[in-house]
Design a protein around this motif. Structure first.
Motif, PDB file in Angstrom:
ATOM      1  N   ALA A  86      -1.565   7.454  -0.412  1.00 40.81           N
ATOM      2  CA  ALA A  86      -2.703   6.920   0.043  1.00 40.81           C
ATOM      3  C   ALA A  86      -3.697   6.476  -1.078  1.00 40.81           C
ATOM      4  O   ALA A  86      -3.710   7.160  -2.057  1.00 40.81           O
ATOM      5  CB  ALA A  86      -3.079   7.897   0.851  1.00 40.81           C
TER       6      ALA A  86
ATOM      7  N   GLU B  48      -9.945   2.308   2.893  1.00 39.97           N
ATOM      8  CA  GLU B  48      -9.092   3.183   2.701  1.00 39.97           C
ATOM      9  C   GLU B  48      -7.759   2.611   3.203  1.00 39.97           C
ATOM     10  O   GLU B  48      -7.567   1.933   4.122  1.00 39.97           O
ATOM     11  CB  GLU B  48      -9.152   4.644   3.739  1.00 39.97           C
ATOM     12  CG  GLU B  48     -10.607   5.098   3.240  1.00 39.97           C
ATOM     13  CD  GLU B  48     -10.831   6.256   2.726  1.00 39.97           C
ATOM     14  OE1 GLU B  48      -9.737   6.615   1.964  1.00 39.97           O
ATOM     15  OE2 GLU B  48     -11.789   6.806   2.178  1.00 39.97           O
ATOM     16  N   GLN B  49      -6.725   3.254   2.518  1.00 43.03           N
ATOM     17  CA  GLN B  49      -5.164   3.028   3.242  1.00 43.03           C
ATOM     18  C   GLN B  49      -4.398   4.356   3.060  1.00 43.03           C
ATOM     19  O   GLN B  49      -4.524   4.947   2.335  1.00 43.03           O
ATOM     20  CB  GLN B  49      -4.476   2.028   1.953  1.00 43.03           C
ATOM     21  CG  GLN B  49      -3.085   1.544   2.400  1.00 43.03           C
ATOM     22  CD  GLN B  49      -2.721   0.412   1.556  1.00 43.03           C
ATOM     23  OE1 GLN B  49      -3.160  -0.788   1.698  1.00 43.03           O
ATOM     24  NE2 GLN B  49      -1.892   0.571   0.479  1.00 43.03           N
ATOM     25  N   GLU B  50      -3.705   4.461   4.257  1.00 44.03           N
ATOM     26  CA  GLU B  50      -3.036   5.539   4.753  1.00 44.03           C
ATOM     27  C   GLU B  50      -1.575   5.467   3.607  1.00 44.03           C
ATOM     28  O   GLU B  50      -1.211   4.558   2.915  1.00 44.03           O
ATOM     29  CB  GLU B  50      -2.626   5.713   5.948  1.00 44.03           C
ATOM     30  CG  GLU B  50      -3.883   6.132   6.793  1.00 44.03           C
ATOM     31  CD  GLU B  50      -3.429   6.083   8.146  1.00 44.03           C
ATOM     32  OE1 GLU B  50      -2.185   6.258   8.489  1.00 44.03           O
ATOM     33  OE2 GLU B  50      -4.210   6.428   8.914  1.00 44.03           O
ATOM     34  N   HIS B  51      -0.880   6.677   3.459  1.00 44.38           N
ATOM     35  CA  HIS B  51       0.370   6.583   2.919  1.00 44.38           C
ATOM     36  C   HIS B  51       1.175   5.934   3.357  1.00 44.38           C
ATOM     37  O   HIS B  51       1.339   5.517   4.492  1.00 44.38           O
ATOM     38  CB  HIS B  51       0.869   8.101   2.848  1.00 44.38           C
ATOM     39  CG  HIS B  51       2.025   8.392   1.941  1.00 44.38           C
ATOM     40  ND1 HIS B  51       1.971   8.940   0.790  1.00 44.38           N
ATOM     41  CD2 HIS B  51       3.590   7.979   2.363  1.00 44.38           C
ATOM     42  CE1 HIS B  51       3.296   9.227   0.389  1.00 44.38           C
ATOM     43  NE2 HIS B  51       4.181   8.391   1.131  1.00 44.38           N
TER      44      HIS B  51
END
Ligand SMILES: [Zn+2]
Length: 160
Positions: free
Chosen positions: A51, A64-67
């Motif tokens: 992430a 934001e970028q998730e896992h």
């Protein structure tokens, strides 16, 4: 004749800090992981899956970028253009950040170049240098590449 020598580094080495163009204002934005690696005994194994958060140094935009799930395509730069694209007639030489650019510059600066193996690190076949395109390794393109690196280096500064 000048000689340059760099330690072999795995291709993920500089991916812990990625400079991109801000999607809102085009300024310098920085992407950092927001979670620790899940496999600390395998350095770099999942670095592009972590992430992460982009923060713009110019306008303050945050993304934001998730896992990324295993099996899915990793997207470490979050789909944004890398900030450090050294443009030449042959193609763009890409760097994740200033340290990566320094590393490439050090190796390219020599007319005799060497990549030394680090003890216990079997990265030779997937090292940064081994993965450079042929035109970037060609000695005849050395001066053009070094000039392109000098130009693009200014873009790593806030406001650059
Ligand atoms: Zn911005």
């Amino acid at each position: 004749m000048t000689r340059s020598r760099v330690p072999a580094k795995a291709d993920w080495t500089f991916m812990d800090r990625i400079l991109v163009d801000c999607p809102a204002c085009g300024g310098l934005a920085v992407i950092l992981p927001t979670e620790p690696p899940k496999f600390p005994d395998k350095p770099g194994f999942d670095i592009d899956f972590l992430a992460r958060r982009m923060t713009c140094t110019a306008c303050g935009k945050v993304r934001e970028q998730e896992h990324t799930a295993f099996g899915a395509l990793a997207n470490p730069a979050m789909g944004l253009p890398l900030r450090l694209r050294a443009q030449t007639r042959h193609g763009d030489l890409l760097a994740w950040n200033e340290a990566h650019l320094d590393y490439l510059q050090t190796w390219l600066s020599g007319t005799l170049r060497e990549e030394t193996r680090e003890s216990g690190v079997g990265v030779r076949n997937r090292s940064i240098i081994s993965r450079l395109p042929a035109w970037a390794k060609a000695p005849r393109n050395r001066d053009e590449l070094l000039k392109a690196i000098a130009r693009v280096r200014l873009k790593a500064r806030p406001g650059g």
